[in-house]
Design a protein around this motif. Structure first.
Motif, short mmCIF file in Angstrom:
data_model
loop_
_atom_site.label_atom_id
_atom_site.label_comp_id
_atom_site.label_asym_id
_atom_site.label_seq_id
_atom_site.Cartn_x
_atom_site.Cartn_y
_atom_site.Cartn_z
N GLU A 700 26.14 65.94 30.54
CA GLU A 700 26.83 65.65 29.29
C GLU A 700 27.26 64.18 29.22
OE1 GLU A 700 30.02 68.41 29.32
OE2 GLU A 700 28.81 70.07 28.54
N HIS A 701 27.74 63.64 30.33
CA HIS A 701 28.22 62.26 30.31
C HIS A 701 27.08 61.25 30.27
CE1 HIS A 701 32.51 62.81 30.62
NE2 HIS A 701 32.36 63.71 31.56
N LEU A 702 25.87 61.66 30.63
CA LEU A 702 24.72 60.75 30.49
C LEU A 702 24.27 60.60 29.05
CD1 LEU A 702 22.57 61.74 33.60
CD2 LEU A 702 23.85 59.62 33.26
N GLY A 703 24.72 61.48 28.17
CA GLY A 703 24.46 61.32 26.75
C GLY A 703 23.29 62.13 26.25
N PRO A 704 23.22 62.34 24.93
CA PRO A 704 22.20 63.21 24.34
C PRO A 704 20.78 62.64 24.37
CG PRO A 704 23.50 62.14 22.62
CD PRO A 704 24.16 61.81 23.92
N ASP A 705 20.64 61.35 24.67
CA ASP A 705 19.30 60.76 24.69
C ASP A 705 18.64 60.86 26.06
OD1 ASP A 705 17.27 59.56 23.12
OD2 ASP A 705 17.69 57.61 24.06
N ARG A 925 28.37 56.59 34.89
CA ARG A 925 28.26 55.16 34.65
C ARG A 925 27.39 54.47 35.69
NH1 ARG A 925 33.81 55.62 33.23
NH2 ARG A 925 34.44 54.93 35.30
N THR A 926 27.33 55.05 36.87
CA THR A 926 26.45 54.51 37.91
C THR A 926 25.00 54.93 37.69
OG1 THR A 926 28.24 54.49 39.53
CG2 THR A 926 26.02 54.47 40.40
N LEU A 927 24.79 56.23 37.42
CA LEU A 927 23.44 56.77 37.32
C LEU A 927 22.74 56.34 36.04
CD1 LEU A 927 21.25 58.61 38.50
CD2 LEU A 927 22.38 60.54 37.36
N GLY A 928 23.47 56.27 34.90
CA GLY A 928 22.84 55.97 33.63
C GLY A 928 22.01 54.71 33.63
N LEU A 930 20.77 53.11 36.14
CA LEU A 930 19.67 53.23 37.10
C LEU A 930 18.47 53.95 36.48
CD1 LEU A 930 21.73 54.23 40.27
CD2 LEU A 930 20.57 52.06 39.87
N LEU A 931 18.75 54.99 35.69
CA LEU A 931 17.66 55.72 35.04
C LEU A 931 17.02 54.91 33.92
CD1 LEU A 931 19.19 59.31 34.86
CD2 LEU A 931 17.65 58.36 36.57
N ASN A 932 17.74 53.90 33.45
CA ASN A 932 17.20 53.05 32.39
C ASN A 932 16.61 51.76 32.92
OD1 ASN A 932 17.88 54.77 30.25
ND2 ASN A 932 20.01 54.06 30.32
N GLY A 933 16.44 51.71 34.24
CA GLY A 933 15.77 50.54 34.80
C GLY A 933 16.69 49.42 35.21
N GLY A 934 18.03 49.61 35.11
CA GLY A 934 18.96 48.57 35.48
C GLY A 934 19.77 48.96 36.70
N GLY A 935 20.78 48.17 37.02
CA GLY A 935 21.68 48.46 38.13
C GLY A 935 22.80 49.35 37.66
N GLY A 936 23.29 50.21 38.52
CA GLY A 936 24.39 51.10 38.17
C GLY A 936 25.72 50.41 38.26
N ALA A 937 26.75 51.18 37.91
CA ALA A 937 28.11 50.65 37.91
C ALA A 937 28.81 50.85 39.24
CB ALA A 937 28.92 51.32 36.80
N GLY A 938 28.07 51.30 40.25
CA GLY A 938 28.68 51.46 41.56
C GLY A 938 28.77 50.14 42.28
N ILE A 939 29.07 50.19 43.56
CA ILE A 939 29.23 48.99 44.37
C ILE A 939 28.08 48.93 45.36
CG2 ILE A 939 30.72 47.79 45.99
CD1 ILE A 939 33.05 49.21 44.72
N PRO A 940 27.12 48.02 45.20
CA PRO A 940 25.98 47.95 46.11
C PRO A 940 26.42 47.62 47.52
CG PRO A 940 25.60 46.63 44.13
CD PRO A 940 27.04 47.02 44.13
#
Length: 940
Positions: A700-705, A925-928, A930-940
């Motif tokens: 749900e938090h990843l959004g409807p798209d 916020r971390t996974l979203g 990453l699935l879109n080809g960018g870096g997540g909001a976590g701490i590398p």
């Protein structure tokens, strides 16, 4: 009978129908006054000429109690019993001496950074021993702590920081980004550990006066913004000493730390326990999955005192009525508070529990330091079958006054005013509101004493207890949280298209209240309720998000033009749906549909449920899902797995499923949490227990798209047997994945054991030349470090390298966590309880799920993975082992297998809790990205 009227009583007294004379009446009234004094009210003033009763100012003071600062109470205890255990969390223990020394080290660093008396210091930490250390350290440094709940929206946290002009915040690395503060503003416990280690372990020499502030607590504000309540050391210490005396807390007690430090419930739990030499047991997030799991964990820990929100206690009582739940014998006292307690729940409690543990119904606004009054619930309730809020604790005075602040007679309604030694200093930066709410004490003129104007309607009962009657203003309490309806209305009006808005607390079917929003929109731009609720979830704390949104063409008005709150319609099930789906309100068409509709309504606390309304869209969650399937089993004598609810999410579909021969559900591992959307789908594999319901909130938090599919284990659906190898699972899941996405590249992941299977899925796809774009491992341990024994010499070298860094205790803790966290559970049933997926204990699903768990453990034990040429993403739950940021292997051992690199991200939460509110927001916020080809909001 005498009738209470403003200013006194009117009427007459009769005995066996005969009218009593004035002299006889006077005798009766004098006897009543004597009973009042004996009952603890403090007496009453009676004027024979008018036959009026007035309560005397009530309150008892601990005259011999010295005024001390809050931290001094704990310092004294640490000096007396340095070796006694003070704080427990998971398998960590801190003695009083260790707690005091660690707090001293942090306090010295805070002083070095400029903390001074009355200075606000933010604390943004997850529940841990470090949280308790930090609270104590801030007080020792002279500061006043300002709690910042990591689960709150950023906008609300920033308002507090700016309103209090906070210049320093104690936090941890994983939470720093959410705060978005300059680096010099944050003292990061993990990052700045070396600076703390060199600090003195002695008590700081800061002179803190009892009149200095101890903490700030922000409460909901009627203007649309929260208001900060300022509590001084003297007020907090007087309350702590009163509570210790009132509850009889001693060194032999173990108190569960249940509440967030953003609420003053935590003050009662933490400081009364530690000031009395007791053991403070910090709860973990997983224990709230089911009432049975909660009670079992309390029993395992030897908890003797529970301090619970009334709403949660109501859930425990309901479970005790309908299940085989019993309170542990060690629990001697249960304190409840936060909202009105249901008399029916008390009656059920007394019937099942009796007088042990004792039950105490507490009442107290934040402005008067946690608890002002309370009522020991006995065998019989007073007249009207209401549970009183009782009498004042020591160091507290209570008055029931009219609009002119004159005392009203006993039995007459009035507003409650609270005085005494625990009244707050006032509101931060709100002088006008402070002056209006904290008024001069008219009964002690010239002393400077203040009374807090509560806004609560009460009356004195004949035994000296107070009875709560409701609110005078626009404030409500729902599930134990105090909410200013004006604040919610202010946020609603900021949403585009909302023209008018009003919020109200409306009764639900369970006898409680639900928060409801009534909205009038512009005709040219209709609003979807789901969009509005998503906005509210991003803006407000979870407890302020309304359960229902009702759209009206116009708000009902009274003849004088005010909003007619009584004319607002009760919310219907479709108002809780979120999108107003067409056909949701279709009535049942058969006896089976009617029965199912009734069951769903009972479980979801709704007036009725249409046959096309979807269970989870109506607000259903995992615990309610289990309860609903249990009721279906009892009603239809048919066993359904939890996953059936995904295939048949409405009454109509469930009825169709049950009419099939044997109600067998054709097995498929796929569960579609989100099938729409334009992005490539993500496939998430079950954990060791085999089910996937815990992924729902993440989807749900990843959004409807973002299409999101989960894969559940074979064997949890009767009568299939579980897979016996990781390779077999991977092959089966690949076939299922290709029915949704025939061609790669694929995006796959898995939690814990599911990460192992996801890794094998990637191996098999790679072997046949199919590209895998993303492998996401949710807190999954690697293999070379856990399953393949290291040479003895290597083990000894590792241990020798760990001991100088961490010491024996922390090294032992890390070794246990690393071994137990991923592959071992003492009780499969307890794991299911923690995840909120435990069915009824008599259900054959228990043995089936145990078989799945055992099969998956066996499969992991026999799995020997090969090297993988690609890369993986590892998302780590930082709260399963404390000091995980110092972990000696940040990649969990995956670099030995993954040649393309391991990209690690830290998120708050535990191994299970990272998928639950509020931590799942950070995970999304971390996974979203990453699935879109960018870096997540976590701490590398």
């Amino acid at each position: 009978a005498l009738k209470a009227v403003p200013g006194g009583y009117q009427g007459e007294l009769r005995q066996q129908g005969e009218l009593l004379s004035r002299e006889e009446t006077a005798g009766v009234l004098e006897e009543v006054v004597a009973n009042l004094r004996a009952g603890g009210l403090g007496g009453a003033v009676w004027t024979p000429q008018q036959n009026w009763f007035f309560p005397e100012p009530t309150g008892r003071y601990c005259a011999d109690a010295p005024v001390r600062c809050l931290h001094e109470l704990i310092e004294a205890q640490a000096e007396r019993t340095p070796d006694r255990i003070a704080v427990c969390h998971e398998d960590r223990r801190l003695s009083y001496g260790e707690l005091n020394a660690a707090a001293n080290q942090l306090a010295h660093e805070l002083i070095r950074r400029g903390v001074r008396p009355d200075m606000p210091v933010g604390i943004c930490l997850n529940r841990s021993p470090e949280m308790v250390v930090t609270l104590l350290a801030i007080l020792k440094a002279g500061g006043a702590y300002l709690p910042l709940d990591p689960g709150y929206p950023v906008e609300r946290l920033h308002f507090k920081l700016e309103d209090a002009k906070v210049r320093i915040v104690v936090s941890q690395s994983a939470l720093v980004e959410k705060l978005r503060l300059p680096g010099e503003t944050v003292l990061c416990l993990d990052r700045d550990f070396s600076e703390l280690a060199g600090s003195s372990r002695d008590n700081p020499g800061v002179e803190v006066d009892p009149s200095n502030l101890a903490y700030f607590i922000y409460t909901s504000g009627s203007s649309g913004k929260p208001k900060g309540v300022m509590i001084e050391h003297a007020a907090a210490s007087h309350f702590v000493l009163s509570a210790i005396e009132h509850y009889g807390i001693s060194a032999s007690d173990c108190m569960l730390q249940f509440g967030s430090i953003s609420f003053d419930l935590a003050v009662e739990e933490i400081f009364t326990c530690l000031a009395s030499g007791g053991r403070l047991q910090l709860r973990d997030e997983d224990m709230l999955g089911t009432p049975a799991g909660f009670v079992q964990r309390c029993q395992d820990w030897g908890v003797t005192i529970l301090d619970l929100p009334t709403a949660y206690w109501h859930q425990l009582v309901a479970e005790m009525e309908h299940g085989d739940l019993r309170m542990p014998e060690e629990v001697r006292l249960v304190i409840i508070g936060g909202e009105r307690v249901l008399a029916s729940a008390v009656e059920a409690w007394q019937r099942m529990v009796g007088d042990r543990p004792r039950l105490f119904n507490s009442y107290g606004p934040t402005e008067t330091t946690v608890v002002a009054t309370g009522y020991w619930v006995g065998e019989r309730l007073p007249m009207r079958n209401q549970v009183p809020i009782g009498r004042p604790l020591a160091n507290t005075e209570v008055y029931v006054l009219d609009a002119q602040r004159r005392m009203v007679p006993i039995g007459a309604e009035g507003e409650l005013y609270i005085g005494g030694r625990s009244v707050a200093r006032g509101y931060l930066n709100r002088p006008e509101l402070t002056a209006a709410t904290f008024v001069d004490d008219p009964f002690h003129s010239g002393t400077g004493r203040k009374l807090y104007k509560t806004g609560d309607r009460v009356r004195f009962l004949h035994d000296g207890s107070l009875e709560f009657l409701g609110r005078i203003d626009n404030q409500v309490k729902i599930r134990g949280f105090r909410i200013e309806l004006g604040e919610l209305e202010s946020v609603l009006l900021r949403f585009p298209g909302v023209r008018e808005a009003v919020a109200a607390a409306r009764p639900d079917e369970a006898g409680g209240q639900q928060l409801t929003a009534y909205v009038v929109t512009g005709r040219e731009a209709p609003i979807a309720a789901r969009d509005l609720r998503d906005y509210l979830k991003r803006t407000l704390p979870f407890y302020m998000v309304p359960s229902a949104v009702v759209f009206l063409e116009a708000l009902p008005l009274t003849p004088n033009g005010k909003i007619d709150l009584r004319a607002l319609p009760l919310p219907s099930p479709s108002d809780g749906l979120g999108d107003g789906a067409e056909g949701g309100g279709v009535e049942p068409r058969s006896p089976m549909e009617a029965t199912l509709s009734r069951i769903w309504a009972e479980v979801l606390n709704l007036p009725k449920v249409g046959i096309r309304e979807r269970f989870f869209d109506l607000g259903g969650h995992s615990i309610q899902a289990v309860r609903m399937l249990t009721k279906i089993r009892r009603e239809f004598e048919t066993e359904l797995p939890l996953s059936a609810l995904f295939q048949a999410p409405s009454v109509e579909e469930m009825a169709a499923l049950l009419t099939k021969s044997g109600a067998e559900v054709p097995w498929s591992p796929l569960v579609a949490f989100q099938s729409g959307g334009t992005r490539p789908p993500f496939f998430a594999i079950h954990g060791g227990h085999g089910e996937v319901l815990f992924y729902k909130a993440l989807a749900e938090h990843l959004g409807p798209d973002q299409p999101f599919y989960a894969l559940r284990a074979k064997g949890n659906d009767f009568p299939d047997s579980p897979h016996r190898s990781v390779e077999e699972m991977a092959s089966e899941y690949i076939r299922a994945i290709r029915t949704i996405q025939p061609e790669g590249p694929y995006r796959i992941g898995g939690a814990s054991f599911g990460g192992i299977v996801a890794f094998e899925v990637a191996q098999q796809l790679h072997a046949v030349g199919v590209p895998v774009e993303q492998i996401v491992l949710f807190d999954t341990g690697g293999f070379r470090n856990f399953l393949i024994p290291l040479p003895l010499g290597k083990r000894i070298l590792n241990l020798f390298s760990y001991f100088p860094r961490y010491g024996f205790r922390e090294t032992w803790h890390r070794l246990k966590i690393r071994f137990l966290r991923f592959f071992v559970s003492e009780s499969v049933v307890e794991f299911y309880r923690a995840t909120g997926t435990l069915p009824d204990e008599s259900s054959p699903a228990i043995s089936t799920w145990e078989a799945v768990w055992a099969a998956n453990n066996e499969a992991a034990d026999h799995y020997l993975p090969a090297s993988y040429p690609g890369e993986v993403t590892l998302i780590r739950a930082i709260d399963d082992g404390n000091y995980m940021w110092f972990d000696y292997e940040r990649d969990y051992g995956w670099s030995d297998l993954v040649k393309g690199g391991v990209h690690g991200y830290d998120v708050p939460g535990t191994h299970i809790g990272m998928f639950q509110e509020p931590y799942v927001r950070s995970l999304a916020r971390t996974l979203g990205p990453l699935l879109n080809g960018g870096g997540g909001a976590g701490i590398p």
